[in-house]
Design an enzyme around this catalytic site. Structure first.
Site, short mmCIF file in Angstrom:
data_model
loop_
_atom_site.label_atom_id
_atom_site.label_comp_id
_atom_site.label_asym_id
_atom_site.label_seq_id
_atom_site.Cartn_x
_atom_site.Cartn_y
_atom_site.Cartn_z
CG ASP A 535 17.29 -1.56 10.97
OD1 ASP A 535 18.09 -2.43 10.62
OD2 ASP A 535 16.23 -1.84 11.60
CD GLU A 615 -9.35 3.17 -12.92
OE1 GLU A 615 -9.02 3.96 -12.03
OE2 GLU A 615 -10.18 2.24 -12.76
#
Ligand code: DGJ
Length: 731
Positions: A535, A615
């Site tokens: 928030d 990877e």
């Protein structure tokens, strides 16, 4: 001038780049809301409000013979209570004589340069000196009570901040039982509610509802803004889409329990009342004292959700996040949580860090488990001393080695909580929230510290300021892993227990204020079991928040999408994690995981040692690619290129430089189908007359073509394929 007052008409008009907000002081001193919507300079909107006798709509004493004059159908700036308006009130209070009433009239106003501040509360601030403040004072007709309405106008950003102060000018205490930040009446039009609901691991999912003749409530009673109902809501026209239609945003700058009520009355007028939750709230206001509500940020867009979102993104970027990290490149971090949980030693952490550093990561964040007797989540919270069994010699050897690797160091804390199995609880059982003679509720086997108490906050400040002073720490992850319950403080008398829910959040803000002001060089990340306290109040202190405990890239698409309606991508903590994903078991490519995490504060949360060599090479390239686009991700405008109904098929979004010099187009296909329709999206924010080269190719397109014809993606196949395309203006 963005605030205008006309003594002839007694109209107060707030003006932003694209909106007008107006109120009028009628001859009897009633403060009427006349308009909020698209900018209309010079208009006197009083003509909109025709009055009729509606029956069962009472009349104030001084207008008793004017049956058409009733507060019950008058659009108001801020309501009284028990005084003839039967719709949702903004206020509820009890006087010393036991009467419940407030009947408010205009008493004066003041217009000043700059933005008001709210004592003890986070609030938008005026960076750049362009904001203006209006304070309107209302007085109760029968008591010395005053209400001050604050308006902070951010003209260029199309945002109006509002907050309310209640002043007890009398000689006896009054009790406040409800005090909304703002009330906004929208008397005409058809409207819908868009709000952001969810749960742990699936926060802020948009839900769009028609408004019926009832009160729709978006609320959290959890002591935090919550995973379940974000405090940000939008009221929009039924035809509102991403790039068209009217919408109003309401964003509380508040991290505690909240409530937004949206009422459609029998005359089709919509009222939005928003602020902190009044559940269990009762505040004793002594003579001479003031009570300040949190503020709410209002914004209006006539051009759909996308524009509304960008207004909030800029507001948060420039006027909410006080951290100097906003606007600066952030380090790429690796967090050990999903790699080790609490099972680690200095050597195990360094093993992860070495591999990460070799691939280009430059910040190591040590998560939960480094302190006290913290081997499981049943023990140790509250004892903020290094566990030397895991970290021999303390933090210094670990940080020293990280520095040699060229890495900064970050640390996890959870200040507001305590385990019963801790030295802190054994010494101070009275420091937790707990009702007398009742067993407490547990969450993750932990209790909530009584943040209303200065001695608790001083203890925590002592622990964390020492930690930050004595160690080279540049990043703090501030977690909070349960909802607040058993709201009772041992430090307050019975008549003040109703203040505990509000004071809890004030206490959290106080500790955040002290630590963030004393250590401005530390980047604070907010977290509450992922995004349980995402928030604007937290963003004031912590310019980024861990968006969700769900790190699955495909789930994150939806979480980050919903979050972006109110909050900018650079505030969303987002990491590439291991596959199969720990929350869903799903496997996605490293590339797709990177595309999704780059649209937040990019980082990793896995043991890179466990990756195959190919990877690892991919991670290295990914980091190089990220660094190239990082300024655009941080400073660019963000555009959602999906409408809600496309979300099941794909997710597409774009970052565009504000000067139109480049754009980054992102696509993830969530559901690949055979012989599927092609995906075409229209880019935004480009220079129409300029040419753009697709980076890494010879293809060029005109800005106008990309914005009107769009870009058609090639057919992609496989599991969750994605693309990230950079268009660069050819100078
Ligand atoms: C919840 C957070 O969201 C996680 O990232 C992790 O920090 C754990 N808490 C640690 O307890």
């Amino acid at each position: 001038m963005s605030i205008l007052y006309s003594p002839e008409t007694r109209l107060l008009t707030l003006r932003t780049a694209h909106s007008t907000y107006q109120m009028d002081i009628d001859e009897g001193g009633f403060l009427r809301h006349t308009y909020y919507g698209a900018r209309a300079d010079g208009a006197d909107f009083r003509y909109l409000h025709r009055r009729y006798d509606r029956g069962f709509a009472g009349n104030p004493a001084e207008r008793r013979n004017d049956r058409a004059f009733s507060l019950d159908n008058m659009p108001q700036e801020y309501t009284g209570f028990n005084a003839g308006d039967y719709r949702t009130p903004a206020l509820c209070l009890v006087h010393a004589d036991g009467s419940y009433a407030a009947d408010l009239r205009y008493a004066g106003h003041e217009i000043r340069k700059g933005k008001y501040a709210l004592p003890g509360l986070p609030a938008a601030f005026d960076r750049g000196g362009a904001a203006e403040t209006l304070v309107v004072t209302l007085r109760d007709t029968a008591s010395p009570l005053q209400i001050r309405l604050y308006y902070g106008v951010f003209e260029e950003l199309d945002v109006i901040a509002r907050a309310t102060e209640i002043v007890n000018g009398g000689e006896s205490a009054v009790y406040i039982e409800k005090a909304a930040s703002a009330c906004v009446d929208i008397p005409y039009g058809k409207w819908e509610l868009l709000h952001f609901q969810g749960r742990h691991c699936m926060e802020r999912q948009p839900e769009r509802l028609p408004l019926g003749h009832d009160v729709q409530v978006v609320e959290s009673r959890r002591g935090a803004s919550s995973h379940h109902h974000n405090p940000f809501v939008i009221v929009c026209a039924p035809d509102a889409r991403e790039y068209s239609g009217e919408c109003y945003g309401f964003m509380p700058v508040w991290s505690g329990s909240h409530k937004t009520e949206v009422e459609t009355d029998s005359l089709e007028s919509v009222r939005v009342v928003t602020g902190f939750h009044e559940s269990q709230f009762r505040w004793k206001l002594e003579p001479g004292e003031s009570f300040f509500t949190p503020e709410v940020l209002l914004s209006y867009s006539a051009e759909g959700f996308s524009r509304l979102s960008r207004q909030y993104h800029d507001m948060i970027r420039y006027h909410i996040c006080k951290s100097s990290y906003v606007g600066k490149p952030r380090k790429i971090l690796i967090n050990n949580w999903e790699a080790t949980f609490m099972n680690f030693t200095t050597e195990r952490l360094l093993n992860i860090a070495r591999q990460a550093a070799a691939l280009g990561v430059d910040l190591f964040v040590m998560d939960d488990g480094w302190f006290g007797a913290r081997d499981t989540d049943d023990a140790g919270l509250g004892d903020w001393v290094v566990n030397e069994r895991k970290l021999p010699g303390g933090l210094a050897p670990l940080i020293g080695e990280l520095k040699k690797l060229g890495m900064d160091f970050g640390i996890w804390i959870e200040p507001e909580m305590v385990n019963e199995d801790s030295d802190l609880f054994r010494a101070h059982p009275e420091w937790v929230l707990k009702a007398p003679n009742r067993p407490p509720m547990y969450g993750r086997n932990q209790l909530v510290l009584d943040m209303t108490r200065a001695d608790v906050r001083d203890y925590l400040y002592g622990c964390f300021s020492k930690l930050l002073r004595e160690n080279d720490i540049s990043y703090v992850k501030w977690d909070m892993n349960r909802s607040v319950s058993d709201v009772f403080s041992n430090a307050l008398p019975a008549e003040r227990q109703g203040e505990v829910p509000f004071r809890y959040t004030l206490g959290v803000y106080d500790l955040l204020e002290r630590l963030t002001s004393e250590f401005p060089g530390v980047l604070f990340e907010g977290c509450a079991g992922g995004g349980g306290r995402f928030d604007a109040g937290m963003l004031y202190y912590t310019p980024q928040i861990w968006c969700s405990d769900d790190t699955d890239a495909i789930e994150r698409l939806d979480i980050q999408y919903g979050t972006s309606f109110g909050y900018p991508p650079f505030t969303m903590g987002a990491h590439v994690s291991a596959c199969p994903n720990q929350q869903t078991g799903r496997t996605t490519s490293m590339f797709t995981r990177g595309v999704v995490a780059m649209s937040g504060t990019f980082g990793y949360e896995l043991d890179l040692n466990r990756l195959a060599q190919s990877e690892k090479e991919e991670v290295q390239l990914q980091i190089e690619a990220f660094r190239k686009v990082e300024p655009l991700l941080r400073n660019g405008d963000y555009y959602r290129l999906n409408e809600l109904e496309d979300l099941g098929y794909y997710s597409a979004w774009e970052f565009a430089a504000r000067d139109g010099s480049e754009a980054l187009l992102n696509l993830v296909v969530k559901h690949v189908r055979a012989n599927a329709p092609l995906i075409n999206v229209r880019l935004k924010g480009l220079t129409p007359g300029a040419s753009y080269r697709l980076d890494g190719s010879e293809e060029t397109y005109s800005g106008a073509a990309l914005m009107s014809g769009g870009y058609t993606f090639p057919m992609l196949w496989g599991d969750y394929p994605s693309m990230q395309l950079r268009f660069v203006r050819v100078e």
